[in-house]
Design a protein around this motif. Structure first.
Motif, PDB file in Angstrom:
ATOM      1  N   ALA A   1      27.844 -13.841  10.337  1.00  0.00           N
ATOM      2  CA  ALA A   1      28.784 -14.617   9.429  1.00  0.00           C
ATOM      3  C   ALA A   1      28.540 -14.160   8.047  1.00  0.00           C
ATOM      4  O   ALA A   1      27.848 -14.823   7.375  1.00  0.00           O
ATOM      5  CB  ALA A   1      28.266 -16.200   9.671  1.00  0.00           C
TER       6      ALA A   1
ATOM      7  N   THR B   1      29.975 -10.366   0.231  1.00  0.00           N
ATOM      8  CA  THR B   1      29.178  -8.926   1.018  1.00  0.00           C
ATOM      9  C   THR B   1      30.337  -8.699   2.260  1.00  0.00           C
ATOM     10  O   THR B   1      30.034  -7.664   2.784  1.00  0.00           O
ATOM     11  CB  THR B   1      28.063  -9.269   1.483  1.00  0.00           C
ATOM     12  OG1 THR B   1      27.790 -10.676   2.413  1.00  0.00           O
ATOM     13  CG2 THR B   1      27.059  -9.747   0.255  1.00  0.00           C
TER      14      THR B   1
ATOM     15  N   LYS C   1      16.683 -14.273  14.776  1.00  0.00           N
ATOM     16  CA  LYS C   1      16.896 -13.291  14.090  1.00  0.00           C
ATOM     17  C   LYS C   1      15.708 -13.047  13.059  1.00  0.00           C
ATOM     18  O   LYS C   1      14.838 -13.772  12.747  1.00  0.00           O
ATOM     19  CB  LYS C   1      18.055 -14.015  12.859  1.00  0.00           C
ATOM     20  CG  LYS C   1      18.553 -13.343  11.837  1.00  0.00           C
ATOM     21  CD  LYS C   1      19.415 -14.390  10.897  1.00  0.00           C
ATOM     22  CE  LYS C   1      20.307 -13.763  10.111  1.00  0.00           C
ATOM     23  NZ  LYS C   1      21.278 -14.650   9.597  1.00  0.00           N
TER      24      LYS C   1
ATOM     25  N   CYS D   1      23.424 -10.681  12.466  1.00  0.00           N
ATOM     26  CA  CYS D   1      24.048 -10.865  11.233  1.00  0.00           C
ATOM     27  C   CYS D   1      23.168  -9.898  10.147  1.00  0.00           C
ATOM     28  O   CYS D   1      23.462  -8.786  10.214  1.00  0.00           O
ATOM     29  CB  CYS D   1      24.013 -12.141  10.540  1.00  0.00           C
ATOM     30  SG  CYS D   1      25.426 -12.278   9.419  1.00  0.00           S
ATOM     31  N   TYR D   2      22.304 -10.554   9.360  1.00  0.00           N
ATOM     32  CA  TYR D   2      21.537  -9.625   8.060  1.00  0.00           C
ATOM     33  C   TYR D   2      20.550  -8.520   9.035  1.00  0.00           C
ATOM     34  O   TYR D   2      20.503  -7.504   8.321  1.00  0.00           O
ATOM     35  CB  TYR D   2      20.505 -10.514   7.383  1.00  0.00           C
ATOM     36  CG  TYR D   2      20.189 -10.013   6.240  1.00  0.00           C
ATOM     37  CD1 TYR D   2      21.181  -9.901   5.164  1.00  0.00           C
ATOM     38  CD2 TYR D   2      18.886 -10.005   5.891  1.00  0.00           C
ATOM     39  CE1 TYR D   2      20.619  -9.425   3.879  1.00  0.00           C
ATOM     40  CE2 TYR D   2      18.524  -9.573   4.724  1.00  0.00           C
ATOM     41  CZ  TYR D   2      19.372  -9.310   3.601  1.00  0.00           C
ATOM     42  OH  TYR D   2      18.756  -8.878   2.291  1.00  0.00           O
TER      43      TYR D   2
ATOM     44  N   TYR E   1      27.563 -23.301   9.289  1.00  0.00           N
ATOM     45  CA  TYR E   1      26.382 -22.342   8.871  1.00  0.00           C
ATOM     46  C   TYR E   1      25.975 -23.058   7.369  1.00  0.00           C
ATOM     47  O   TYR E   1      26.711 -23.120   6.574  1.00  0.00           O
ATOM     48  CB  TYR E   1      26.878 -21.110   8.917  1.00  0.00           C
ATOM     49  CG  TYR E   1      25.770 -19.734   8.469  1.00  0.00           C
ATOM     50  CD1 TYR E   1      24.692 -19.875   9.265  1.00  0.00           C
ATOM     51  CD2 TYR E   1      25.845 -19.099   7.227  1.00  0.00           C
ATOM     52  CE1 TYR E   1      23.594 -18.756   9.010  1.00  0.00           C
ATOM     53  CE2 TYR E   1      25.117 -18.440   6.801  1.00  0.00           C
ATOM     54  CZ  TYR E   1      23.810 -18.267   7.501  1.00  0.00           C
ATOM     55  OH  TYR E   1      22.823 -17.275   7.466  1.00  0.00           O
TER      56      TYR E   1
ATOM     57  N   ARG F   1      21.610  -5.080   8.465  1.00  0.00           N
ATOM     58  CA  ARG F   1      21.371  -4.008   7.324  1.00  0.00           C
ATOM     59  C   ARG F   1      20.264  -3.150   7.545  1.00  0.00           C
ATOM     60  O   ARG F   1      19.856  -2.503   6.752  1.00  0.00           O
ATOM     61  CB  ARG F   1      21.323  -4.804   6.191  1.00  0.00           C
ATOM     62  CG  ARG F   1      22.572  -5.611   5.665  1.00  0.00           C
ATOM     63  CD  ARG F   1      22.418  -6.456   4.349  1.00  0.00           C
ATOM     64  NE  ARG F   1      23.524  -6.854   3.689  1.00  0.00           N
ATOM     65  CZ  ARG F   1      24.436  -6.168   3.245  1.00  0.00           C
ATOM     66  NH1 ARG F   1      24.251  -5.108   2.724  1.00  0.00           N
ATOM     67  NH2 ARG F   1      25.396  -7.131   2.629  1.00  0.00           N
TER      68      ARG F   1
HETATM   69  O1  LIG Z   1      23.989  -9.348   4.854  1.00  0.00           O
HETATM   70  C1  LIG Z   1      24.872 -10.183   4.398  1.00  0.00           C
HETATM   71  O2  LIG Z   1      25.567  -9.762   3.320  1.00  0.00           O
HETATM   72  C2  LIG Z   1      25.563 -11.384   5.018  1.00  0.00           C
HETATM   73  C3  LIG Z   1      24.131 -11.824   6.035  1.00  0.00           C
HETATM   74  C4  LIG Z   1      24.763 -13.089   6.562  1.00  0.00           C
HETATM   75  O3  LIG Z   1      25.494 -13.902   6.275  1.00  0.00           O
HETATM   76  C5  LIG Z   1      23.676 -13.774   7.631  1.00  0.00           C
HETATM   77  O4  LIG Z   1      22.520 -13.130   7.787  1.00  0.00           O
HETATM   78  O5  LIG Z   1      24.012 -14.997   8.156  1.00  0.00           O
END
Ligand SMILES: O=C(O)CCC(=O)C(=O)O
Length: 268
Positions: A177, A182, A111, A152-153, A48, A156
């Motif tokens: 990941a 965080t 994503k 992942c992100y 990554y 949020r």
């Molecule tokens: O939102 C985060 O703190 C990490 C997000 C991340 O690692 C990602 O999107 O790959």
């Protein structure tokens, strides 16, 4: 009804071939334990990092996606194939392929929310330097159970999860990941938050932590139920988790606390 799922927290290194062989081996382990739906981690065929994406990127279909398609067919499992760097024309995406148990590619999720953050002295990451963002949410069915996918992100952003919930999702899956900053602070809390907001199961699959890699993944893949309880949680190393999602318990939560029918959108 119970849906048995497998969450694969796998070691990912710099050799793509080894990563793919490892993914196939661990998919079989989950399937041997009865999983009907298996999830791989974000970026399972490549380390990554923005410096790696162009080198490891592939078209879809391509070698990585067909390897996982075959594993889906051979093991008779649905697979949410974490993500790989995808190349389409001049653009790169962080993309999850979704296969049914016959090995058919049923959808892809690119994503949507790129991971661009700057926490001085801790972590700076800017996926948007090399990646383009997806433009849609992605839902599919396993045995009539609707499943919403983010990467992942994406976790949020409650609006994406809420869109899936409005469209009937019972399970939200986020290959991810997170990192040592965080991840420690937010990983479990975000899953519990999305599970409680939407009265859904939430599941994640992370790469295993490798302190020799340039990016240190948090690990701790987990499944959370609609009551906000953690059903299972990995540590930092390679691990296959298999867990039963009791969909009747979800219906009970929704009946007992009927927030989806009590919204007051005119007030907010
Ligand atoms: O939102 C985060 O703190 C990490 C997000 C991340 O690692 C990602 O999107 O790959």
């Amino acid at each position: 009804m119970v849906l048995r799922v497998g969450l694969i927290q796998m070691a990912v290194g710099s050799c793509k071939k080894t990563n793919l062989q490892n993914a196939v081996k661990l998919i079989k382990q989950a399937s041997d334990q009865g999983a009907k739906l298996v999830t791989l981690p974000e970026c399972f065929n490549s380390p990554y990092g923005t410096q790696f994406f162009a080198e490891y990127a592939e078209n879809i279909p391509g070698n990585s996606s067909s390897t996982i398609a075959n594993a889906a067919k051979e093991n008779n499992v649905h697979i949410i194939a974490g993500s790989i760097p995808e190349r389409e024309g001049d653009n790169l995406y962080n993309t999850c392929c979704i296969f049914d148990n016959k090995g058919e590619l049923i959808d892809t999720h690119r994503k949507v929310h790129l991971f661009d953050i700057d926490i001085p002295g801790k972590i700076t990451f800017k996926e948007s330097e090399v990646l383009s963002a997806g433009t849609k949410g992605t839902m599919f069915d396993v045995d009539s159970v609707k499943i919403g996918v983010g990467i992942c992100y994406d976790i949020r952003f409650p609006e994406l999860a809420w869109k899936y919930r409005r469209e009937g999702a019972k399970v939200l899956v986020y290959p991810g990941a997170f990192n040592l900053t965080t991840g420690a602070a937010h990983w479990a809390k975000l899953q519990i938050a999305r599970a409680l907001d939407n009265q859904c199961f939430v599941m994640t699959a992370s790469p295993a932590r490798d302190m020799n890699a340039t990016y240190h993944a948090w690990g701790h893949s987990m499944a959370v139920n609609s009551w906000g309880e953690i059903l299972c949680e990995a540590d930092a190393g390679e691990e296959v988790l298999v867990v039963d999602l009791d969909l009747d318990s979800l219906e009970e939560t929704r009946k007992n606390i009927p927030i989806s029918k009590q919204r007051m959108p005119e007030c907010y």
